[in-house]
Design a protein around this motif. Structure first.
Motif, mmCIF file in Angstrom:
data_model
loop_
_atom_site.group_PDB
_atom_site.id
_atom_site.type_symbol
_atom_site.label_atom_id
_atom_site.label_comp_id
_atom_site.label_asym_id
_atom_site.label_seq_id
_atom_site.Cartn_x
_atom_site.Cartn_y
_atom_site.Cartn_z
ATOM 1 N N LEU A 59 0.875 -1.170 0.000
ATOM 2 C CA LEU A 59 0.000 0.000 0.000
ATOM 3 C C LEU A 59 0.916 1.225 0.000
ATOM 4 C CD1 LEU A 59 -2.740 1.431 0.282
ATOM 5 C CD2 LEU A 59 -2.486 1.182 2.767
ATOM 6 N N THR A 60 0.959 1.933 -1.100
ATOM 7 C CA THR A 60 1.933 3.015 -1.277
ATOM 8 C C THR A 60 1.306 4.381 -0.969
ATOM 9 O OG1 THR A 60 1.474 2.675 -3.638
ATOM 10 C CG2 THR A 60 3.579 1.888 -2.812
ATOM 11 N N PRO A 61 2.137 5.437 -0.869
ATOM 12 C CA PRO A 61 1.624 6.733 -0.413
ATOM 13 C C PRO A 61 0.546 7.345 -1.311
ATOM 14 C CG PRO A 61 3.998 6.669 -0.165
ATOM 15 C CD PRO A 61 3.613 5.429 -0.914
ATOM 16 N N ASN A 62 0.387 6.844 -2.528
ATOM 17 C CA ASN A 62 -0.698 7.339 -3.383
ATOM 18 C C ASN A 62 -2.023 6.631 -3.090
ATOM 19 O OD1 ASN A 62 0.156 4.890 -4.363
ATOM 20 N ND2 ASN A 62 0.098 5.469 -6.525
ATOM 21 N N MET B 107 9.787 5.024 6.897
ATOM 22 C CA MET B 107 9.295 6.252 6.264
ATOM 23 C C MET B 107 9.260 7.365 7.300
ATOM 24 S SD MET B 107 6.100 4.477 4.281
ATOM 25 C CE MET B 107 5.495 5.931 3.440
ATOM 26 N N LYS B 108 9.532 8.562 6.816
ATOM 27 C CA LYS B 108 9.487 9.734 7.691
ATOM 28 C C LYS B 108 8.276 10.581 7.323
ATOM 29 C CE LYS B 108 14.336 10.595 8.917
ATOM 30 N NZ LYS B 108 15.274 9.663 8.352
ATOM 31 N N ALA B 109 7.749 11.314 8.313
ATOM 32 C CA ALA B 109 6.620 12.209 8.070
ATOM 33 C C ALA B 109 7.019 13.220 6.987
ATOM 34 C CB ALA B 109 6.255 12.937 9.361
ATOM 35 N N PRO B 110 6.130 13.582 6.060
ATOM 36 C CA PRO B 110 4.712 13.212 6.032
ATOM 37 C C PRO B 110 4.412 11.915 5.273
ATOM 38 C CG PRO B 110 5.150 14.856 4.345
ATOM 39 C CD PRO B 110 6.464 14.584 5.012
ATOM 40 N N TYR B 111 5.365 11.013 5.222
ATOM 41 C CA TYR B 111 5.124 9.665 4.661
ATOM 42 C C TYR B 111 4.655 9.728 3.206
ATOM 43 C CZ TYR B 111 4.818 9.496 9.719
ATOM 44 O OH TYR B 111 5.049 9.702 11.059
ATOM 45 N N ASP B 112 5.278 10.619 2.443
ATOM 46 C CA ASP B 112 4.846 10.776 1.049
ATOM 47 C C ASP B 112 5.752 10.029 0.081
ATOM 48 O OD1 ASP B 112 7.001 12.368 1.423
ATOM 49 O OD2 ASP B 112 6.014 14.244 0.842
ATOM 50 N N LYS B 113 6.696 9.240 0.624
ATOM 51 C CA LYS B 113 7.522 8.423 -0.264
ATOM 52 C C LYS B 113 7.863 7.112 0.442
ATOM 53 C CE LYS B 113 11.874 8.470 -2.844
ATOM 54 N NZ LYS B 113 13.155 9.158 -3.033
ATOM 55 N N MET B 114 7.610 6.017 -0.238
ATOM 56 C CA MET B 114 7.961 4.697 0.294
ATOM 57 C C MET B 114 9.078 4.116 -0.558
ATOM 58 S SD MET B 114 5.676 1.183 0.443
ATOM 59 C CE MET B 114 4.776 1.522 1.944
ATOM 60 N N LEU C 253 16.409 -0.731 -5.185
ATOM 61 C CA LEU C 253 15.637 0.155 -4.319
ATOM 62 C C LEU C 253 14.551 0.795 -5.170
ATOM 63 C CD1 LEU C 253 18.625 1.711 -2.368
ATOM 64 C CD2 LEU C 253 16.876 0.180 -1.432
ATOM 65 N N THR C 254 13.327 0.433 -4.878
ATOM 66 C CA THR C 254 12.190 0.928 -5.656
ATOM 67 C C THR C 254 11.402 1.906 -4.799
ATOM 68 O OG1 THR C 254 12.051 -1.072 -6.986
ATOM 69 C CG2 THR C 254 10.046 0.234 -6.795
ATOM 70 N N SER C 255 11.214 3.098 -5.327
ATOM 71 C CA SER C 255 10.508 4.125 -4.558
ATOM 72 C C SER C 255 9.211 4.520 -5.253
ATOM 73 C CB SER C 255 11.390 5.375 -4.393
ATOM 74 O OG SER C 255 12.525 5.053 -3.626
ATOM 75 N N VAL C 256 8.206 4.783 -4.437
ATOM 76 C CA VAL C 256 6.908 5.247 -4.932
ATOM 77 C C VAL C 256 6.531 6.487 -4.133
ATOM 78 C CG1 VAL C 256 4.487 4.658 -5.309
ATOM 79 C CG2 VAL C 256 6.230 2.865 -5.398
ATOM 80 N N ASP C 257 6.194 7.568 -4.836
ATOM 81 C CA ASP C 257 5.825 8.770 -4.092
ATOM 82 C C ASP C 257 4.318 8.985 -4.114
ATOM 83 O OD1 ASP C 257 5.105 9.973 -6.479
ATOM 84 O OD2 ASP C 257 6.886 11.254 -6.577
ATOM 85 N N LYS C 258 3.908 10.099 -3.520
ATOM 86 C CA LYS C 258 2.487 10.372 -3.335
ATOM 87 C C LYS C 258 1.744 10.517 -4.663
ATOM 88 C CE LYS C 258 -0.197 13.244 -0.124
ATOM 89 N NZ LYS C 258 -0.627 12.101 0.681
ATOM 90 N N GLU C 259 2.491 10.922 -5.685
ATOM 91 C CA GLU C 259 1.862 11.082 -6.996
ATOM 92 C C GLU C 259 1.876 9.774 -7.791
ATOM 93 O OE1 GLU C 259 3.784 13.859 -5.764
ATOM 94 O OE2 GLU C 259 1.735 14.440 -5.253
ATOM 95 N N GLY C 260 2.465 8.761 -7.219
ATOM 96 C CA GLY C 260 2.525 7.481 -7.920
ATOM 97 C C GLY C 260 3.704 7.360 -8.856
ATOM 98 N N VAL D 197 -3.641 5.592 4.979
ATOM 99 C CA VAL D 197 -2.711 5.309 3.887
ATOM 100 C C VAL D 197 -1.311 5.122 4.465
ATOM 101 C CG1 VAL D 197 -1.661 6.202 1.778
ATOM 102 C CG2 VAL D 197 -4.103 6.544 2.186
ATOM 103 N N ALA D 198 -0.941 6.019 5.377
ATOM 104 C CA ALA D 198 0.376 5.880 6.011
ATOM 105 C C ALA D 198 0.358 4.780 7.066
ATOM 106 C CB ALA D 198 0.799 7.202 6.639
#
Ligand SMILES: [Cu+2]
Length: 802
Positions: free
Chosen positions: A339-342, A398-405, A429-436, A634-635
């Motif tokens: 479950l990612t930040p988006n 993850m660090k606040a505001p948890y917008d990147k995993m 290392l695969t990253s997903v941000d709030k915008e997907g 979500v977070a």
């Protein structure tokens, strides 16, 4: 000091030994010993193994029968922890894998289905430092296959439902063929005909996934019904032998374990049978299931289930997530989902890609990462990656505001099948941000290639990798080469550091989870028998220990050896999303990190719901911190979490407290949070001992005989293979090139000096009293510690080990 990979590893070149052997000159590559673990503050420490009943009770016993349909005496062995889940009271639920295969006597596959039994479960209590075990009221979970029509035999299926027996035509969503059939308007037949056979193995928990529901109960999804199809002869019917063709049907079943009631209860069934599914908790506490195989051997579906279903704990029912063709996606078994930040469910490109037969005709598409959007119920493509089969895949802190995993995808072998077979030391290392937005970057190399290694997030922000093998044991079972040395991943420095060796090798179906006291409980090992037959090992004494292992070991990470731990003196037991809450601690001025970690529920080295959240906080006064919870599910999906505080050690690393258990969701609760395990349980642990497994062997932690192929963009930037036996000499590798890296634990005779001699016994108080086999120049091929191994390959019964 945290050491870089290999730089400080306890490898010692014993030139003097070489000199003796070679008569004075160091003519060849020196032998390399693994010296005793010297510094627990650098590499952690292990407890001795312990298990249900301790060393004083045999691993297996003969029972008159274990169910109403059993007509003969059978061996029943202590359950092995293949699946586990932390309970809100701090106890550990675990369940067995491939139960009762010990009773299969024929040397061909048909014996396994009639002999397998529904797996049993246990609750392990370590809260006062002294392990005790409880059986759930219904240890086998009472989860029969809902597809069964009472009285329908295997013969009935042959005549009444030949298409079901063949696995065709299936329903839309069942798989490639089912979906094609559906698109062409074909019938919506269930692609199984589940016979009502006499064995008690219609509801096995094996290969189910498990999640924590928002109220702390555990939801177990899918599993196995074993039968032969067709079944020609069956001992249970009075025939002299079992003759037939094995089938493993993925169950539609779901069941809930309630730790307070100490029992399992059935809940709503899924539409699709799923063997090796993945379940992930969503922001609203519902649980979404993806993938899984409906019928393994004779399916002509040609892929795993392509549709998802979502469980609502409020109604106990599943809903198929379908709006059109975009609601389907081909996925590997045990697809690694997050479950990612988006707010969407992300498929990272990995899974268990060899089943066997758990592949797909369109498996090339496993490389396509994607999001399942719970709003539209459709899949969205997210790019391409190099897929990994059975890697250690885990969400990093993850660090606040948890917008990147960021997801660490470590090792495994490159898939899809036929894949690379040999495990890779590379990571992504695969990253997903709030915008997907998805990025895939090469990560650092591990010290060793690892397939099926258990990742365990730790409260200091690091991740422990334990167990596993150098090669894909599902492709060729019985020939696994274990990897015993754990590695600790530091996400800040992006380095892997090798840790102290455990006693036991745990390859396929191993398990591990973080305890509230900061130790890691490692268990499991339920390998498949040789070539999917009956014999356990390819070469007993040479290939890795292939016994099922009901034992556990506790790993104390380096942070437990670095001085005083901070303490949480008090905290409320329920925190709401977006709430500021107080943490009473005598160390308020020293606290450097506050960690909120979802309670673990791993199986098949996969825990989709892993969450490690570093909470923002400030000091209120000398005895109080104020911390803030994430804004939404979500977070932090609703459920129970560990709360840890960390202080900074002299060397700059973090030392965690023991955990309080807090509930996170839409409600606040001012009552006092439970602290299930005190800090004294670490040093005061009282193990009860364990029965012996097959002795460790020359190849128990071997050098990698075949180097993993380098893959462009995914590997060591220099592309240099590492750890080639025989060319090693340098133990230091300051440039991290891997050049000259020594293979672990090869000293010419294969012994591991820091381990007790194999074949030794373990006394009731848990101390190893080594005996039997001495390290020698030749591997033990069957002599010596014969207590620990079987005679001539094929066996009738494993002996009871005492
Ligand atoms: Cu499995």
């Amino acid at each position: 000091m945290r050491r870089p990979r290999m730089g400080g590893r306890r490898l010692v070149v014993l030139a003097t030994t070489t000199a003796l052997v070679t008569g004075g000159g160091i003519a060849t590559a020196p032998f390399v010993f693994a010296a005793p673990a010297a510094d627990p503050a650098a590499e952690g420490s292990w407890s001795v193994p312990f298990e249900e009943g301790g060393a004083g009770t045999p691993r297996c016993e003969t029972v008159p029968n274990d169910g109403p349909n059993d007509e003969r005496d059978r061996l029943q062995c202590k359950p092995t922890a293949v699946t586990s889940a932390m309970q809100p009271d701090g106890r550990v639920l675990y369940g067995n894998g491939i139960e009762a295969e010990e009773n299969a006597e024929e040397t061909v596959v048909p014996a396994l289905s009639p002999e397998a039994r529904d797996g049993r479960t246990r609750v392990l209590d370590l809260r006062d430092g002294k392990p005790t075990w409880t059986k759930p009221d219904n240890e086998r979970t009472d989860g029969d296959n809902p597809n069964i029509q009472p009285g329908r035999t295997s013969d009935d299926c042959l005549t009444q439902d030949p298409l079901g027996v063949a696995g065709v035509p299936g329903r839309p969503g069942d798989g490639l063929v089912g979906s094609t059939n559906g698109a062409l308007g074909g019938p919506q037949a269930n692609p199984t005909c589940s016979p009502d056979d006499v064995q008690d193995n219609d509801g096995d928990i094996f290969c189910a996934d498990i999640a924590q529901l928002p109220d702390g109960r555990n939801l177990l999804v899918g599993g196995t019904d074993w039968y032969n199809e067709p079944s020609i002869l069956e001992k249970a019917d009075g025939d002299p032998a079992n003759v037939g063709v094995i089938e493993l049907e993925g169950l539609r079943s779901a069941r809930i374990f309630d730790g307070e009631k100490n029992r399992w209860d059935a809940t709503g069934s899924m539409k699709y049978g799923r063997w090796y599914p993945t379940v992930t908790t969503m922001p609203d506490g519902k649980v979404t299931a993806v993938s899984g195989t409906t019928k393994l051997i004779k399916s002509t579906q040609g892929s795993q289930v392509r549709r998802t279903e979502t469980y609502d704990p409020a109604t106990g029912q599943w809903t198929e997530d379908y709006t059109g063709p975009n609601s389907e996606k081909t996925l590997p078994q045990n697809a690694r989902m997050y479950l990612t930040p988006n707010g969407k469910l992300f498929y990272s490109g990995d899974g268990q890609m060899f089943g066997p037969f758990g592949q797909a005709a369109d498996e090339a598409l496993y490389a396509q990462q994607g999001f399942f959007n719970p709003e539209t119920k459709e899949w969205e493509n997210a790019g391409l990656t190099l897929p990994r089969s059975s890697p250690a895949s885990v969400a990093l802190p993850m660090k606040a505001p948890y917008d990147k995993m960021t997801i660490l995808r470590a090792g495994g072998n490159f898939g899809p099948p036929p894949g690379t077979y040999v495990a890779t030391p590379t990571t992504t290392l695969t990253s997903v941000d709030k915008e997907g937005k998805v990025t895939n970057e090469p990560g650092p190399l591990m010290n060793e290639g690892r397939w099926f290694s258990q990742p365990t997030p730790l409260p200091d922000g690091q991740t422990l990798l334990t167990n596993g093998a150098r090669n894909d044991e599902v492709v060729f079972p019985g020939a696994e080469l274990p990897v015993k040395t754990p590695e600790l991943y530091n996400p800040d420095t992006k380095t892997f550091t090798q840790m102290a060796l455990p006693e036991r090798a745990r390859t396929y179906h191993n398990n591990g989870l973080l305890l509230p006291n900061g130790q890691v409980l490692i268990g499991g090992n339920s390998p498949i028998s040789l070539g999917y037959g009956i014999q356990r090992d390819a070469v007993p004494g040479i290939t890795g220990n292939n016994d099922k292992d009901p034992s556990f070991e506790l790993f104390s990470p380096p942070y437990l050896h670095k001085g005083d731990r901070p303490n949480i003196d008090g905290v409320q037991k329920g925190v709401a999303w977006g709430e500021d809450f107080d943490i009473a601690t005598g160390n308020a001025g020293d606290i450097s990190k506050v960690m909120l970690m979802r309670m673990p529920s791993p199986q098949h080295v996969m825990d989709s719901d892993t969450r490690t959240l570093e909470l923002p906080f400030q000091k209120k006064d000398d005895g109080t911190l104020s911390a803030s919870t994430p804004q939404d599910g979500v977070a932090a999906p609703p459920g129970y979490y560990y709360l840890f505080v960390n202080r900074t050690a002299q060397d700059g690393s973090s030392i965690p407290s023991v955990a309080r258990i807090v509930h996170v969701g839409d409600q606040s609760d001012g009552g006092e949070a439970l602290q299930p395990m005190g800090p004294e349980t670490v040093d005061g642990f009282q193990p009860n001992g364990a029965t012996q497994t097959e002795p460790n062997t020359i190849l128990d932690n071997p050098p990698n005989p075949l180097q993993t192929p380098t893959v462009p963009g995914q590997t060591d930037p220099l592309g240099v293979p590492k750890g080639i036996p025989g060319v090693s000499g340098n133990v230091d590798d300051p440039n991290n090139t891997g050049i000259g890296q020594a293979p672990p634990n090869v000293n010419g005779d294969g012994s591991e000096p820091e381990q007790g001699p194999p074949g030794g016994s373990t006394s009731d108080d848990g101390r190893s009293s080594g005996s039997g086999q001495q390290p020698g120049l030749l591997p033990n091929l069957g002599g010596g510690a014969s207590e620990g191994r079987r005679g001539h390959g094929r066996r009738k019964h494993p002996r009871s080990i005492s």
